[in-house]
Enzyme design. Structure first.
Site, mmCIF file in Angstrom:
data_model
loop_
_atom_site.group_PDB
_atom_site.id
_atom_site.type_symbol
_atom_site.label_atom_id
_atom_site.label_comp_id
_atom_site.label_asym_id
_atom_site.label_seq_id
_atom_site.Cartn_x
_atom_site.Cartn_y
_atom_site.Cartn_z
ATOM 1 N N GLN A 157 6.526 -5.077 3.136
ATOM 2 C CA GLN A 157 5.819 -4.379 4.211
ATOM 3 C C GLN A 157 4.647 -5.215 4.736
ATOM 4 O O GLN A 157 4.018 -4.832 5.712
ATOM 5 C CB GLN A 157 5.261 -3.040 3.695
ATOM 6 C CG GLN A 157 6.340 -2.052 3.287
ATOM 7 C CD GLN A 157 5.795 -0.732 2.770
ATOM 8 O OE1 GLN A 157 6.315 -0.204 1.799
ATOM 9 N NE2 GLN A 157 4.775 -0.169 3.397
ATOM 10 N N ARG A 199 3.660 7.100 1.510
ATOM 11 C CA ARG A 199 3.076 7.644 2.729
ATOM 12 C C ARG A 199 1.654 8.115 2.489
ATOM 13 O O ARG A 199 1.343 9.290 2.651
ATOM 14 C CB ARG A 199 3.932 8.786 3.264
ATOM 15 C CG ARG A 199 5.087 8.276 4.092
ATOM 16 C CD ARG A 199 5.867 9.395 4.676
ATOM 17 N NE ARG A 199 6.071 9.213 6.103
ATOM 18 C CZ ARG A 199 7.066 9.757 6.763
ATOM 19 N NH1 ARG A 199 7.928 10.520 6.154
ATOM 20 N NH2 ARG A 199 7.194 9.576 8.039
ATOM 21 N N CYS A 200 0.867 7.173 2.147
ATOM 22 C CA CYS A 200 -0.570 7.320 1.936
ATOM 23 C C CYS A 200 -0.944 7.413 0.488
ATOM 24 O O CYS A 200 -1.058 8.493 -0.072
ATOM 25 C CB CYS A 200 -1.219 8.462 2.677
ATOM 26 S SG CYS A 200 -2.990 8.128 2.694
ATOM 27 N N GLU A 233 1.717 9.244 8.176
ATOM 28 C CA GLU A 233 1.535 9.894 6.891
ATOM 29 C C GLU A 233 1.036 11.326 6.992
ATOM 30 O O GLU A 233 0.981 12.029 5.975
ATOM 31 C CB GLU A 233 0.541 9.070 6.059
ATOM 32 C CG GLU A 233 1.046 7.661 5.838
ATOM 33 C CD GLU A 233 -0.046 6.714 5.390
ATOM 34 O OE1 GLU A 233 0.269 5.741 4.712
ATOM 35 O OE2 GLU A 233 -1.220 6.956 5.724
#
Lengths: 792, 290
Positions: free
Chosen positions: A227, A374-375, A744
Site C-alpha cells: 500500500q 480501515r483505520c 474508513e
C-alpha cells in the site's frame, strides 16, 4: 456550511467532481484481467514457502533442514542464522520496535516465520517445508495483556536490551488535573469497560513478493503487495543496505489492503535475500491461513472509559485508559509522536472541556500487527468507546440518546474547534447530519413502534445510534510521519500534445478506484475528459515519492496534490492561451476546458493549448505542459456522520437481525458519489461483521482460533443487512476541493451503532446491561437476557 | 501441494469400486462430493492414501421409490434435494433441511450420503435421518446390506461400515398424509456448521400424534435422537404444554460442549426453544394442509 450536493460544474462527458462515472479500472477487474502479484511470471523464477512455528512460545533448540534439502527440486533452505550472517535476522517495525525476520532464538507466536524453502516449483517448496524439523522447548504462552503485565509473567522480549517487563509502550495525552477536577464536581459518572476484539481484514488477495535482483547489475526489482511502495523502497534501502537507486518497488493491482499491506513482512525480506543469494527471481505468496495467522491484525484494545456528567445531561469530562494487546512485536504504523495513534479523537463529536487518556501496550504471544483494518490510527477504537459511553450516559440519565447527543454536540459555529486533547477539527455540522439520519431512518416512528412492545413473535426492538467524528488525511508534516518519513503526498501530471494526460501518484489504490477518482479531479480542474487521463501508481521508478494509501489519506493528500498540480498546469496554460489568442492573460476567462477572451467568442481549448505547448510555445516559455506537486496538508480532515440501526432481538436464542441501517455521512465534497457510496457500503458491512460475528481468539496454549474462513467469519450477501445511505456536505475549509477522506468512516462509525441497538432492545425490556463485548454473539445476548455470564 | 500425496482412481462400476475398496482397506477413501474430505485434506487433517472417486458410476444420482421407501443415491447432491418434488412430497423435513445445508456452492457438489457417512455431529442430515428412522444401504464386494440409521451412526466421525464397504444410498419411509417436518438451525453465518440444529417430524392422524421424530445437531459427540421426547408425544394430542415438556426432555437428551459457538447451557436452552418451535411449525403445516 451544510448544503446538499452541489450541481457538477462539468458536463458528464468531462466527468469532473460530483459525477458518478463508472470506474475505469473495472473493465479489467470484472473480466478477471487484473494483474496481481501472483500473475507475474519471470524466467527462471524460483518459489518460496515459509516454515512456521506450530507453537506460540518456545525456545528453538535446533533446526534440521537436511530432509527438506534432499528433496528433488529444492534449491535452498534458509534459516535465521543464515540471515543473521547478513545482519537480516531482525528488522525494524514501522513503530520503532524490532521484529524477527526468521526466528533465531525463540518463537513468540503461533505462525511465526522460522525458515524458508526455495524450490523450482511452489508445490515442491510447500511439501519440503513440512520436512524442516525444528526442535522446540516450549515456554508458557501469554494470550492477553492482563496476563502479560501480571507479576512474574514470562518475559517475551528477552532479546531486547533493557527490557525487563512485557510493556511495549506507555503514553498519555490530555489534561489530567483538569479532568480530575471535572470528575470531582460531576453529578454522575458513567463508566464502561469493553474489549474491542482482535480481527483481521482478510483481503481477497493475500500478501506476497516477487524479488528479482540482477546479479550482474545489482538492480533489485521487487514486486510487492504494498500500500506504500515508496516508503517501502526507502525502508528496504535502510534495512537491507541496498542502494536506493537500485531498488524498484512495483505494486501491481492489489486485491484489497485495508491496512494489511502497510507493513513490511518477513516473507518480503526473505524472498529478497533469497534472490540476492541465489541470483534468480524468487516468488513468495502466502496462503489464506498464513495471511490470517501472521499478518497485520486489527484492534485488540481493552478499554475503560468514563464520562463526568451534570444532572441536566452535559458532558463535563472524559477519561479513558487503554490496555492494548500488541502481540509479540510492536508493529503498529503510528506516527512516531503518537504511540496510541490518533486516539485523541476519543472526545468524538462532543464539546467536552476536559479529557485525559492513558495507554499502555503489552507484548503477548500473538501475531504482531495492530496496523490494519480501515483505520488503525486507533480512531476506530476511540470512536467506538465514546459512542458506547454516550449511549450508556443517555440511558442512565433517562434521556433519549439522540437528544443527549444533540445537547452535547460541537455546534457548527464552534468550528474550527480545538478539542480537549488538542486536535483542531476543520469543519462540521453534526446537528444537520443527525437530523438527516433521524429523518431518513424514521427514528421517531421506530421509537413509537418500540414503545408498543415486542413483535408478535416475541422479538425485542432496539434502536442504536452512533454520531462519529473521524480524523483522516495525515497529515501535516510537522506532526505526522511514518518511521521518520513525513506524511506529504505527491502528483505528477503531464498533458500530451493531443490533449490527453498521464497522472502519476505517490499513493496506491488497492481497489478504491483511484484510476477514476483522480482522473476526475484533473477533469474538474482542466476540463480534460476523465477517460482520457491515465492514472499511474505503484511503480517507484515511474511515480513521484509519497507515503501511500491508508488511513483515508489518498483524497485528502494525494487528491489535493493532484488538484494543485492541475492548477500549476492551468497557470501555464493561461500563458499559452494568451499567446495563441494574442490577448493579455488577465483578459482571459477560464471555464473547464477552455480560455475565452472576456467579452468575445474567441477561445482556445485545453487541447489546443496542449498542442501548442509542444508545437508553438510562447517565447521565453519552456516547452511542454507538465507539473509536479508535493502537498503538505495544513491540517487533517474530519469527516463525520450519524448512523441509525434498528434491530430485533430474539430473546430465546439471542440472535439479532438488522431491520434498518441508515447511514448519513458527511465527507465534504464528494468527487465520485458512486465510489463514496461503495466505500461506505463496504465499511458498513465490515462494521456489521465486527459487531455480529468476527473475531480472532486464542486458546490457552496460544493456538489461533480463526486461521481459516470456517473459524474466521466474513459475512456474505446473505447476512449483510440492507443499508440506506444519506449525505450532508460540509466542505473542508483547507482542502483545495473541499473534500475529506471517507475510506474508513463507516468501519469506524458503525460498530457502536449495532451494539447500541442490541443493548437498547434489552434495556427497554428491563434487562440492565451496560456492555456486551463484540462480537455480539447470540450466546452473549442470551446471557444478558437471562442474567448469566455466558462465556466464552 | 496443499494436501499430502495420495493416489486416485475413478472406477466406472460399483463392482470395480467395491473391489478396489476391498483391496485398499484402511488406505481407501470414497470421494463423492468431497466437500468435507477435500478441505480436511487441504489442511492435512485427513491424509488418505488412495481416493476412490465414485462420480463416474452411473445410477447413483437417483432419487427413486423403492419398496415403499424413498431412496436417495450416493451421488444425489444437497442441491438436488432442494429442487426435488419427490422429496417435497415424501418428506417435508428433508425439504425443510436441504436449504440449510452449508452454502449454495457446497450444496451443488456435496452429497446427502456423503454427509450421512461422514458422521460429523455438526452435520445436519443425520439428525434428519434419526428423526425419520432412515436406513443406510451399504455395498461391498460381498453384496449389499441395509443398516438402520441408529446402528449406522456410532460416534464422533464414526459409522458402522466395515472395511471395504461404501454407502450407495440412504432411504426414508414415505410420508403419509398428515406428515410434517421442520429443521431449525442456528448458525453464525451461511455455510457455518450449526451451533444448534433441531429436526422435528410429526404425523398426526385424527388429532393424535402417531409418529414423532426429533434429531439434534451439534449438541453431542454424535447426532442425537431424542427418544424420550419422541415417546412423550406419540399417542397424545398436540398442545403447547405437551410440546414444552417434550422440548425440556430433548434439551436433557442433548450433551453439548462449551466452545466458541457458546456455552453448553446456552446450547441446551436453544435446543429447548427450537424443539418447541419445530413442533409448533409441524402442527401449523398440517393444519394448513387441512
Amino acid at each position: 456550511m451544510t448544503v446538499t450536493a452541489p450541481r457538477p460544474a462539468t458536463p458528464p462527458e468531462i466527468g469532473g467532481l460530483g459525477h458518478s462515472v463508472r470506474r475505469k479500472e473495472d473493465d479489467r477487474f470484472i473480466q478477471g484481467a487484473g494483474r496481481y502479484l501472483d500473475d507475474i511470471v519471470l524466467p527462471g523464477m524460483l518459489h518460496m514457502a515459509i516454515v512456521r512455528s506450530p507453537v506460540a512460545h518456545a525456545r528453538i533448540r535446533s533446526i534440521d533442514t537436511s530432509a527438506a534439502e534432499a528433496i528433488d527440486g529444492v534449491v535452498a533452505v534458509i534459516t535465521g542464522d543464515a540471515l543473521a550472517a547478513h545482519g537480516l535476522a531482525w528488522m525494524p517495525t514501522l513503530s520503532g520496535d524490532t521484529q524477527a525476520v526468521l526466528a533465531t532464538d525463540k518463537v513468540r507466536y503461533q505462525g511465526q516465520e522460522v525458515a524458508a524453502v526455495i524450490a523450482t516449483d511452489p508445490y515442491v517448496a510447500r511439501d519440503a517445508a513440512t520436512l524442516v524439523f525444528v526442535d522446540y522447548e516450549e515456554l508458557p504462552a501469554i494470550t492477553n495483556p492482563q496476563q502479560s503485565l501480571a507479576e512474574g509473567a514470562v518475559l517475551i522480549r528477552d532479546e531486547k536490551e533493557g527490557q525487563t517487563d512485557n510493556v511495549a509502550y506507555e503514553w498519555e495525552t490530555g489534561d489530567r488535573e483538569g479532568t480530575d477536577r471535572a470528575f470531582a464536581s460531576a453529578d454522575l459518572v458513567v463508566s464502561l469497560e469493553t474489549h474491542y476484539p482482535r480481527s483481521h481484514p482478510a483481503p481477497l488477495e493475500t500478501c506476497g513478493a516477487l524479488a528479482d535482483i540482477d546479479p550482474a547489475t545489482g538492480q533489485a526489482t521487487i514486486y510487492l503487495t504494498s500500500q506504500a511502495p515508496h516508503a517501502h523502497r526507502t525502508l528496504f534501502a535502510l534495512v537491507a543496505g541496498l542502494p536506493e537507486e537500485k531498488i524498484r518497488i512495483i505494486a501491481p493491482d492489489i486485491g484489497g489492503g485495508f491496512g494489511n499491506k502497510v507493513p513490511i513482512y518477513p516473507g518480503y525480506v526473505v524472498a529478497t535475500a533469497a534472490s540476492l543469494l541465489l541470483g534468480k527471481p524468487v516468488k513468495w505468496v502466502e496462503s489464506r491461513s498464513e495471511n490470517l495467522i501472521s499478518t497485520g491484525f486489527a484492534r485488540d484494545y481493552h478499554m475503560r472509559g468514563e464520562l463526568a456528567l451534570s444532572s441536566d445531561g452535559k458532558i463535563l469530562a472524559m477519561r479513558a485508559s487503554i490496555l492494548s494487546d500488541q502481540g509479540a512485536f510492536y508493529a503498529d504504523a503510528q506516527p512516531s509522536k503518537f504511540r496510541a495513534g490518533l486516539f485523541h479523537i476519543c472526545t468524538g463529536s462532543y464539546d467536552i472541556p476536559y479529557a485525559h487518556v492513558t495507554a499502555k501496550g503489552a507484548y503477548t504471544n500473538k501475531a504482531p500487527g495492530g496496523v490494519a483494518y480501515r483505520c488503525s490510527f486507533r480512531v476506530t477504537e476511540a470512536s467506538y468507546l465514546i459512542e458506547r459511553l454516550v449511549d450508556n450516559a443517555a440511558w442512565k440519565l433517562g434521556m433519549d440518546p439522540a437528544e443527549f447527543r444533540r445537547q452535547n454536540f460541537i455546534r457548527k459555529d464552534q468550528f474550527p474547534y480545538r478539542s480537549a486533547t488538542g486536535f483542531v477539527y476543520d469543519s462540521g455540522d453534526y446537528h444537520a447530519a443527525m437530523d438527516e439520519a433521524l429523518r431518513l431512518s424514521d427514528y421517531y416512528g421506530w421509537r413509537s413502534r418500540q414503545a408498543e412492545g415486542p413483535t408478535e413473535d416475541g422479538k425485542l426492538i432496539g434502536i442504536g445510534l452512533a454520531s462519529f467524528t473521524e480524523v483522516v488525511g495525515a497529515g501535516h508534516s510537522k506532526e505526522y510521519d511514518i518511521a521518520g518519513l513525513k506524511m506529504f503526498d505527491s502528483a505528477e501530471l503531464r498533458i500530451h500534445p493531443t490533449g490527453k494526460a498521464i497522472l502519476k501518484l505517490g499513493v496506491k489504490s488497492q481497489g478504491q478506484g483511484h484510476e477514476t477518482t483522480f482522473a476526475q479531479i484533473v477533469a474538474e480542474e482542466l476540463g480534460i475528459p476523465f477517460d482520457q487521463i491515465k492514472v499511474v501508481e505503484g511503480d517507484t521508478d515511474n511515480t513521484p515519492y509519497g507515503l501511500g494509501t491508508y488511513a483515508s489519506r489518498s483524497t485528502p493528500v494525494g487528491g489535493a496534490a493532484t488538484a494543485m498540480a492541475s492548477r500549476k498546469i492551468r497557470d501555464k496554460a493561461r500563458k499559452i492561451a494568451a499567446h495563441l489568442l494574442e490577448a493579455a492573460e488577465e483578459d482571459l476567462e477560464w471555464e473547464p476546458g477552455r480560455f475565452t477572451v472576456r467579452g468575445t467568442d474567441q477561445s482556445v481549448t485545453i487541447q489546443d493549448i496542449a498542442f501548442a505547448a509542444y508545437t508553438n510555445p510562447p517565447d521565453g516559455e519552456e516547452a511542454g505542459l507538465e507539473a509536479v506537486h508535493y502537498y503538505d496538508p495544513p491540517n487533517m480532515t474530519y469527516p463525520f456522520g450519524t448512523y441509525v440501526v434498528v434491530v430485533e432481538v430474539d430473546p430465546a436464542d439471542g440472535t439479532w437481525k438488522v431491520l434498518n441501517m441508515t447511514a448519513v455521512d458527511d465527507c465534504g465534497v464528494r468527487i465520485n458519489p458512486m465510489i463514496v457510496a461503495g466505500q461506505i457500503t463496504g465499511g458498513l458491512t465490515e462494521g456489521f461483521a465486527k459487531a455480529n460475528m468476527q473475531w480472532i481468539t486464542f486458546d490457552e496454549q496460544g493456538n489461533c482460533i480463526g486461521s481459516n474462513f470456517l473459524d474466521y467469519l466474513v459475512p456474505t450477501a446473505y447476512e449483510t443487512p440492507k443499508f440506506t445511505l444519506g449525505a450532508t456536505v460540509t466542505p473542508s475549509p483547507h482542502h483545495p476541493l473541499g473534500a475529506k477522506g471517507v475510506g474508513e468512516s463507516a468501519t469506524v462509525g458503525s460498530p457502536a451503532a449495532y451494539v447500541n441497538a442490541v443493548l437498547d432492545a434489552l434495556r427497554r425490556r428491563g434487562h440492565e446491561v451496560d456492555n456486551i463485548d463484540m462480537p455480539v454473539l447470540p450466546h452473549r445476548v442470551w446471557g444478558a437476557v437471562n442474567g448469566v455470564e455466558a462465556k466464552p | 501441494m496443499y494436501p499430502a500425496p495420495f493416489e486416485y482412481s475413478a472406477p466406472t462400476t460399483l463392482e470395480e469400486a467395491t473391489a478396489l475398496l476391498a483391496e485398499l482397506g484402511d488406505e481407501g477413501r470414497v470421494l463423492a462430493g468431497g466437500q468435507s474430505l477435500l478441505p480436511m485434506m487441504k489442511l492435512r487433517l485427513a491424509t488418505p492414501g488412495h481416493l476412490v472417486d465414485i462420480n463416474r458410476i452411473p445410477g447413483l444420482d437417483r432419487i427413486e421409490h423403492v419398496d415403499g421407501h424413498l431412496q436417495i443415491g450416493a451421488l444425489v447432491r444437497h442441491a438436488d434435494v432442494v429442487d426435488s418434488q419427490e422429496i417435497a412430497d415424501a418428506s417435508p423435513l428433508m425439504a425443510s433441511t436441504a436449504p440449510w445445508v452449508a452454502d449454495p456452492l457446497v450444496r451443488n457438489r456435496g452429497t446427502v450420503c456423503g454427509s450421512v457417512a461422514h458422521c460429523d455431529p455438526e452435520g445436519d442430515w443425520n439428525s434428519v435421518m434419526l428423526a425419520l428412522g432412515a436406513e443406510v444401504v451399504a455395498a461391498s464386494r460381498h453384496g449389499e446390506r441395509v443398516i438402520p440409521i441408529e446402528d449406522f451412526v456410532v460416534d464422533y466421525f464414526t459409522n458402522s461400515l466395515q472395511a471395504g464397504e461404501m454407502v450407495t444410498a440412504v432411504r426414508i419411509p414415505r410420508g403419509d398424509a398428515g406428515t410434517a417436518g421442520k429443521y431449525l438451525k442456528l448458525e453464525r453465518k451461511v455455510g457455518d456448521y450449526a451451533t444448534v440444529g433441531v429436526a422435528t417430524h410429526l404425523r398426526i392422524d385424527g388429532g393424535t400424534i402417531v409418529e414423532a421424530g426429533i434429531g439434534l445437531t451439534s449438541v453431542g459427540p454424535r447426532n442425537i435422537k431424542a427418544r424420550e421426547a419422541e415417546a412423550m408425544l406419540v399417542g397424545e394430542a398436540p398442545s403447547s404444554e405437551l410440546f414444552a415438556e417434550a422440548a425440556r426432555a430433548a434439551a436433557l437428551a442433548s450433551d453439548p460442549a462449551s466452545d466458541v459457538r457458546g456455552p453448553a447451557d446456552y446450547k441446551r436452552a436453544v435446543v429447548e426453544a427450537y424443539v418447541r418451535r419445530g413442533l409448533e411449525a409441524c402442527v401449523r403445516q398440517i393444519s394448513e394442509e387441512g
